[in-house]
Scaffold this motif. Structure first.
Motif, PDB file in Angstrom:
ATOM      1  N   LEU A 179      -0.133  14.388   1.347  1.00 43.85           N
ATOM      2  CA  LEU A 179      -1.026  13.357   0.805  1.00 43.85           C
ATOM      3  C   LEU A 179      -0.516  11.956   1.104  1.00 43.85           C
ATOM      4  CD1 LEU A 179      -2.024  14.871  -2.648  1.00 43.85           C
ATOM      5  CD2 LEU A 179      -3.434  14.644  -0.597  1.00 43.85           C
ATOM      6  N   ASN A 180       0.799  11.754   1.032  1.00 42.91           N
ATOM      7  CA  ASN A 180       1.367  10.449   1.335  1.00 42.91           C
ATOM      8  C   ASN A 180       1.106  10.088   2.796  1.00 42.91           C
ATOM      9  OD1 ASN A 180       2.697   8.073   0.929  1.00 42.91           O
ATOM     10  ND2 ASN A 180       4.720   8.994   0.678  1.00 42.91           N
ATOM     11  N   GLY A 233       0.796  -1.220   0.000  1.00 43.26           N
ATOM     12  CA  GLY A 233       0.000   0.000   0.000  1.00 43.26           C
ATOM     13  C   GLY A 233       0.830   1.272   0.000  1.00 43.26           C
ATOM     14  N   PRO A 234       1.777   1.439   0.942  1.00 43.58           N
ATOM     15  CA  PRO A 234       2.592   2.654   0.938  1.00 43.58           C
ATOM     16  C   PRO A 234       3.446   2.823  -0.311  1.00 43.58           C
ATOM     17  CG  PRO A 234       2.735   1.560   3.062  1.00 43.58           C
ATOM     18  CD  PRO A 234       1.997   0.636   2.144  1.00 43.58           C
ATOM     19  N   VAL A 235       3.923   1.718  -0.864  1.00 47.19           N
ATOM     20  CA  VAL A 235       4.745   1.792  -2.070  1.00 47.19           C
ATOM     21  C   VAL A 235       3.909   2.255  -3.265  1.00 47.19           C
ATOM     22  CG1 VAL A 235       6.166   0.452  -3.666  1.00 47.19           C
ATOM     23  CG2 VAL A 235       6.287   0.007  -1.213  1.00 47.19           C
ATOM     24  N   ARG A 249      -4.874   4.448   6.460  1.00 48.28           N
ATOM     25  CA  ARG A 249      -4.331   3.098   6.623  1.00 48.28           C
ATOM     26  C   ARG A 249      -4.611   2.217   5.409  1.00 48.28           C
ATOM     27  NH1 ARG A 249      -6.350   2.458  12.743  1.00 48.28           N
ATOM     28  NH2 ARG A 249      -4.926   3.960  13.633  1.00 48.28           N
ATOM     29  N   LEU A 250      -4.206   2.726   4.252  1.00 43.99           N
ATOM     30  CA  LEU A 250      -4.371   1.987   3.013  1.00 43.99           C
ATOM     31  C   LEU A 250      -3.350   0.842   2.983  1.00 43.99           C
ATOM     32  CD1 LEU A 250      -5.738   1.894   0.202  1.00 43.99           C
ATOM     33  CD2 LEU A 250      -3.777   3.190  -0.625  1.00 43.99           C
ATOM     34  N   HIS A 251      -3.841  -0.382   2.816  1.00 42.22           N
ATOM     35  CA  HIS A 251      -2.986  -1.569   2.781  1.00 42.22           C
ATOM     36  C   HIS A 251      -3.328  -2.408   1.552  1.00 42.22           C
ATOM     37  CE1 HIS A 251      -1.468  -0.847   6.787  1.00 42.22           C
ATOM     38  NE2 HIS A 251      -2.709  -0.651   7.194  1.00 42.22           N
ATOM     39  N   VAL A 279       4.407   5.846  -5.299  1.00 45.61           N
ATOM     40  CA  VAL A 279       4.720   5.890  -6.735  1.00 45.61           C
ATOM     41  C   VAL A 279       3.666   6.677  -7.504  1.00 45.61           C
ATOM     42  CG1 VAL A 279       4.920   4.470  -8.815  1.00 45.61           C
ATOM     43  CG2 VAL A 279       6.108   3.799  -6.741  1.00 45.61           C
ATOM     44  N   ILE A 280       2.396   6.436  -7.215  1.00 46.07           N
ATOM     45  CA  ILE A 280       1.324   7.160  -7.923  1.00 46.07           C
ATOM     46  C   ILE A 280       1.389   8.645  -7.630  1.00 46.07           C
ATOM     47  CG2 ILE A 280      -1.183   7.471  -8.025  1.00 46.07           C
ATOM     48  CD1 ILE A 280      -1.432   4.430  -7.713  1.00 46.07           C
TER      49      ILE A 280
END
Length: 69
Positions: free
Chosen positions: A54-55, A5-7, A63-65, A11-12
């Motif tokens: 935003l990150n 999720g964090p990666v 908590r985007l996974h 990148v986006i």
């Protein structure tokens, strides 16, 4: 399991918030320009602040996974 999720978010956001690709804040003549492909030190600083904010929101607050495996 790996948490991607964090990666993916990083990148986006990096691609979308690269100064001059989609938009640039601030520019030399106006407040916002779209697709001019020119950068300045001030626009790099502003885009870094927006990117970091935003990150942080997407990875910590929401908590985007994304799990693989």
């Amino acid at each position: 399991m790996a948490d991607w999720g964090p990666v993916v978010v990083a990148v986006i956001l990096f691609v979308l918030l690269t100064p001059g690709i989609l938009f640039q804040i601030p520019t030399r003549g106006r407040v916002v320009e779209f697709g001019n492909l020119h950068t300045s030190g001030a626009s790099i600083l502003v885009h870094n602040i927006i990117y970091f904010g935003l990150n942080t929101i997407f990875t910590i607050a929401i908590r985007l996974h994304i799990y693989t495996g």
